[in-house]
Design an enzyme around this catalytic site. Structure first.
Site, PDB file in Angstrom:
ATOM      1  N   HIS A 309       0.843  -1.181   0.000  1.00 40.48           N
ATOM      2  CA  HIS A 309       0.000   0.000   0.000  1.00 40.48           C
ATOM      3  C   HIS A 309       0.881   1.234   0.000  1.00 40.48           C
ATOM      4  CE1 HIS A 309      -3.113   2.868   1.019  1.00 40.48           C
ATOM      5  NE2 HIS A 309      -3.940   1.956   0.557  1.00 40.48           N
ATOM      6  N   ASP A 366      -8.060  -5.028  -0.740  1.00 42.89           N
ATOM      7  CA  ASP A 366      -8.517  -5.765  -1.919  1.00 42.89           C
ATOM      8  C   ASP A 366      -8.185  -7.246  -1.880  1.00 42.89           C
ATOM      9  OD1 ASP A 366      -9.724  -3.675  -3.235  1.00 42.89           O
ATOM     10  OD2 ASP A 366      -7.802  -2.916  -3.932  1.00 42.89           O
TER      11      ASP A 366
HETATM   12  N1  CMC Z   1       4.309  -7.103  -5.019  1.00 42.24           N
HETATM   13  C1  CMC Z   1       5.665  -7.117  -5.136  1.00 42.24           C
HETATM   14  N2  CMC Z   1       6.448  -6.065  -4.850  1.00 42.24           N
HETATM   15  C2  CMC Z   1       5.849  -4.950  -4.439  1.00 42.24           C
HETATM   16  C3  CMC Z   1       4.449  -4.854  -4.306  1.00 42.24           C
HETATM   17  C4  CMC Z   1       3.683  -6.006  -4.615  1.00 42.24           C
HETATM   18  N3  CMC Z   1       2.340  -5.969  -4.505  1.00 42.24           N
HETATM   19  N4  CMC Z   1       4.118  -3.612  -3.885  1.00 42.24           N
HETATM   20  C5  CMC Z   1       5.277  -2.946  -3.762  1.00 42.24           C
HETATM   21  N5  CMC Z   1       6.328  -3.739  -4.090  1.00 42.24           N
HETATM   22  C6  CMC Z   1       7.746  -3.422  -4.022  1.00 42.24           C
HETATM   23  C7  CMC Z   1       8.130  -2.308  -4.994  1.00 42.24           C
HETATM   24  O1  CMC Z   1       8.474  -2.851  -6.245  1.00 42.24           O
HETATM   25  C8  CMC Z   1       9.281  -1.675  -4.268  1.00 42.24           C
HETATM   26  O2  CMC Z   1      10.409  -2.525  -4.398  1.00 42.24           O
HETATM   27  P1  CMC Z   1      11.902  -1.895  -4.430  1.00 42.24           P
HETATM   28  O3  CMC Z   1      12.090  -1.180  -3.138  1.00 42.24           O
HETATM   29  O4  CMC Z   1      12.789  -3.096  -4.587  1.00 42.24           O
HETATM   30  O5  CMC Z   1      11.946  -0.978  -5.629  1.00 42.24           O
HETATM   31  C9  CMC Z   1       8.888  -1.771  -2.797  1.00 42.24           C
HETATM   32  O6  CMC Z   1       7.985  -2.872  -2.723  1.00 42.24           O
HETATM   33  C10 CMC Z   1       8.242  -0.555  -2.225  1.00 42.24           C
HETATM   34  O7  CMC Z   1       7.127  -0.218  -3.015  1.00 42.24           O
HETATM   35  P2  CMC Z   1       6.197   0.967  -2.521  1.00 42.24           P
HETATM   36  O8  CMC Z   1       6.946   2.241  -2.644  1.00 42.24           O
HETATM   37  O9  CMC Z   1       5.640   0.604  -1.211  1.00 42.24           O
HETATM   38  O10 CMC Z   1       5.036   0.873  -3.533  1.00 42.24           O
HETATM   39  P3  CMC Z   1       4.200   2.069  -4.095  1.00 42.24           P
HETATM   40  O11 CMC Z   1       3.846   3.022  -2.999  1.00 42.24           O
HETATM   41  O12 CMC Z   1       4.868   2.612  -5.293  1.00 42.24           O
HETATM   42  O13 CMC Z   1       2.898   1.317  -4.580  1.00 42.24           O
HETATM   43  C11 CMC Z   1       0.972   0.016  -4.550  1.00 42.24           C
HETATM   44  C12 CMC Z   1       1.828   1.008  -3.756  1.00 42.24           C
HETATM   45  C13 CMC Z   1      -0.333  -0.225  -3.780  1.00 42.24           C
HETATM   46  C14 CMC Z   1       0.625   0.618  -5.922  1.00 42.24           C
HETATM   47  C15 CMC Z   1       1.779  -1.295  -4.711  1.00 42.24           C
HETATM   48  O14 CMC Z   1       2.052  -1.856  -3.451  1.00 42.24           O
HETATM   49  C16 CMC Z   1       1.081  -2.302  -5.602  1.00 42.24           C
HETATM   50  O15 CMC Z   1       1.217  -2.223  -6.826  1.00 42.24           O
HETATM   51  N6  CMC Z   1       0.311  -3.287  -4.993  1.00 42.24           N
HETATM   52  C17 CMC Z   1      -0.423  -4.222  -5.792  1.00 42.24           C
HETATM   53  C18 CMC Z   1      -1.691  -3.557  -6.304  1.00 42.24           C
HETATM   54  C19 CMC Z   1      -2.724  -3.411  -5.214  1.00 42.24           C
HETATM   55  O16 CMC Z   1      -3.012  -4.341  -4.478  1.00 42.24           O
HETATM   56  N7  CMC Z   1      -3.334  -2.195  -5.159  1.00 42.24           N
HETATM   57  C20 CMC Z   1      -4.417  -1.909  -4.228  1.00 42.24           C
HETATM   58  C21 CMC Z   1      -4.047  -0.887  -3.206  1.00 42.24           C
HETATM   59  S1  CMC Z   1      -5.237  -0.813  -1.867  1.00 42.24           S
HETATM   60  C22 CMC Z   1      -6.677  -0.269  -2.601  1.00 42.24           C
HETATM   61  C23 CMC Z   1      -6.605   1.147  -3.009  1.00 42.24           C
HETATM   62  O17 CMC Z   1      -6.555   2.030  -2.137  1.00 42.24           O
HETATM   63  O18 CMC Z   1      -6.632   1.403  -4.227  1.00 42.24           O
END
Ligand code: CMC
Length: 431
Positions: A309, A366
């Site tokens: 998240h 989700d």
């Molecule tokens: N699976 C694998 N790796 C992940 C995931 C995941 N679901 N989420 C984040 N990471 C990795 C990311 O690649 C990064 O790695 P590194 O440090 O090696 O580059 C690290 O974790 C930190 O990522 P972050 O900065 O926490 O992620 P973000 O803030 O850019 O993205 C997110 C947040 C929700 C878009 C992402 O976690 C994601 O794509 N999750 C899967 C999609 C999902 O379930 N979305 C629903 C969110 S809750 C409902 C809503 O409010 O919309």
């Protein structure tokens, strides 16, 4: 506590006011920085930028805290229902019995979607994305209610209560109509005597000579799913609503833009992506190992859906509540969904895996919401539209804050230009 911070650039110091929120959130106010120094604050994706002051929702991602108007999400989930929480989110206080009755009445009165709007829906191919249809139908509402959607804050706020009731009630009815339309079923009109969720289930699943009667557990579970989505601070779609609203766009247009933002798989579309992932694990007879290994590759397209998240770094309190509700509902209905078992195994495996632990990646709302919706009978292609029904109160409350802020200004961020520097036009013959 200090009231001013200072930023030193070369030899010059720039004082920057400090802001403290009611829950102790700290911010440095950089609004005057550019005028004073020529520098802007750079924050790609606004991940560390407070874009507004808001009284609606408090979220502490490090400690897994979510409160609407001060009330913890756990208490609302336990004691309240979607309509009452919607009132709270929009108006700032829990309703009195009279207010609750009046609000419910307005929702019932505005449930029918105009005949001409039905024709708009029938203009779409049945294969169209339900979110695209929903966004377009909501964008069409100003055409039917021009007096509520004048693109003038003062006038639109005078009719706010009416517009808010229309938005909440009709988004729900439009979603049911989209479901009926894409499945080749005739539309079912709402019933005046049914509560919000029961009426939705009636519009979705009743047949010409056979009214659908919601099992109380099912209506309760649906209420919970919607309530848990009611608002979530400055997420992508809510910020979109605020941004569009800041140009003095009316409530319906702003919500329509929010719905478009919600459709993406990294936001509201994640609930579909989770189910597709669980289904493909099931179909392949895998235990999830392959998905976990792929997710660790770091590419966005391979992420473990329903995990991680943008702000929660400990746990998503909504996921905890919904995970438990999922167990309760399936047990009560006697459903043994293999996808629930896969989800649980996947969660346990990921929570022990160094990649997920070190990045503080936990299940989000989700991860389990799709399994509940499946048990309720909602098909997967409608999941994100359910999120939109739930999030409508948050969009409305945030639009209202923008519209009623006398000091508000149009949202207009800056950028750091990194493109080509000035060059002269080259005639086509010389390229
Ligand atoms: N699976 C694998 N790796 C992940 C995931 C995941 N679901 N989420 C984040 N990471 C990795 C990311 O690649 C990064 O790695 P590194 O440090 O090696 O580059 C690290 O974790 C930190 O990522 P972050 O900065 O926490 O992620 P973000 O803030 O850019 O993205 C997110 C947040 C929700 C878009 C992402 O976690 C994601 O794509 N999750 C899967 C999609 C999902 O379930 N979305 C629903 C969110 S809750 C409902 C809503 O409010 O919309």
């Amino acid at each position: 506590m200090a009231t001013t911070a200072s930023l030193k650039i070369e030899d010059k110091e720039y004082p920057l006011p400090i802001m403290i929120g009611t829950e102790g959130e700290k911010a440095v106010d950089t609004r005057g920085l550019r005028a004073a120094s020529g520098y802007v604050a750079y924050d790609q994706g606004y991940g560390n930028t407070g874009s507004c002051e808001s009284q609606i929702t408090y979220l502490d991602g490090d400690n897994g805290i979510l409160r609407h108007r001060g009330y913890p999400i756990e208490q609302l989930a336990h004691y309240s229902d979607f309509v009452e929480t919607a009132f709270l989110v929009i108006y700032g206080e829990l309703p009195t019995a009279t207010q609750r009755k009046e609000f419910g009445l307005q929702l019932r009165k505005n449930a029918v979607v105009e005949m001409q709007m039905q024709k708009i829906l029938e203009g779409f191919p049945t294969s169209a994305s339900p979110m695209a249809m929903l966004s377009a139908m909501v964008a069409a509402l100003p055409a039917y209610y021009p007096h509520l959607a004048t693109n003038n804050f003062e006038k639109d706020l005078k009719n706010f209560d009416f517009a808010a009731a229309i938005a909440i009630s009709k988004i729900r009815s439009i979603v049911a109509m989209i479901y009926r339309y894409i499945h080749g079923l005739p539309f079912v009109y709402p019933k005046q005597n049914l509560p919000f969720c029961e009426n939705f289930l009636h519009m979705m699943f009743s047949e010409p000579y056979q009214d659908y009667e919601a099992v109380p557990e099912v209506a309760k579970a649906l209420n919970l799913v919607l309530l848990l989505h009611a608002d979530h601070e400055q997420n992508c779609s809510t910020s979109t609503v605020r941004m569009v609203g800041s140009s003095a766009s009316n409530l319906f247009t702003s919500i329509s833009a929010g719905i478009s933002a919600l459709a993406g798989p990294l936001h509201g579309g994640a609930n579909v992506a989770v189910m597709q992932m669980l289904q493909s694990i099931h179909d392949e007879g895998d235990d999830g190992t392959r998905f976990i290994a792929a997710a660790k590759s770091g590419t966005k397209s391979n992420r473990l859906m329903g995990f991680g998240h943008a702000v929660y770094r400990n746990f998503d309190p909504r996921a905890k509540i919904i995970g438990e509700a999922c167990d309760t509902l399936l047990t009560r209905l006697g459903i043994n969904d293999p996808l629930l078992n896969i989800a649980k195994n996947l969660e346990q495996a990921a929570l022990k895996d160094e990649y997920f632990v070190s990045r503080k990646l936990y299940p989000n709302v989700d991860f389990y919401s799709g399994i509940i919706m499946r048990a309720v009978g909602i098909p997967m292609n409608m999941f994100t539209t359910m999120f939109a029904i739930g999030r409508a109160p948050g969009y409305i409350a945030n639009w209202k804050e923008v519209a009623s802020n006398p000091k508000g200004r149009i949202y207009r961020p800056r950028q750091i230009y990194v493109g080509a520097t000035k060059r002269d036009y080259v005639a086509m013959a010389n390229r």
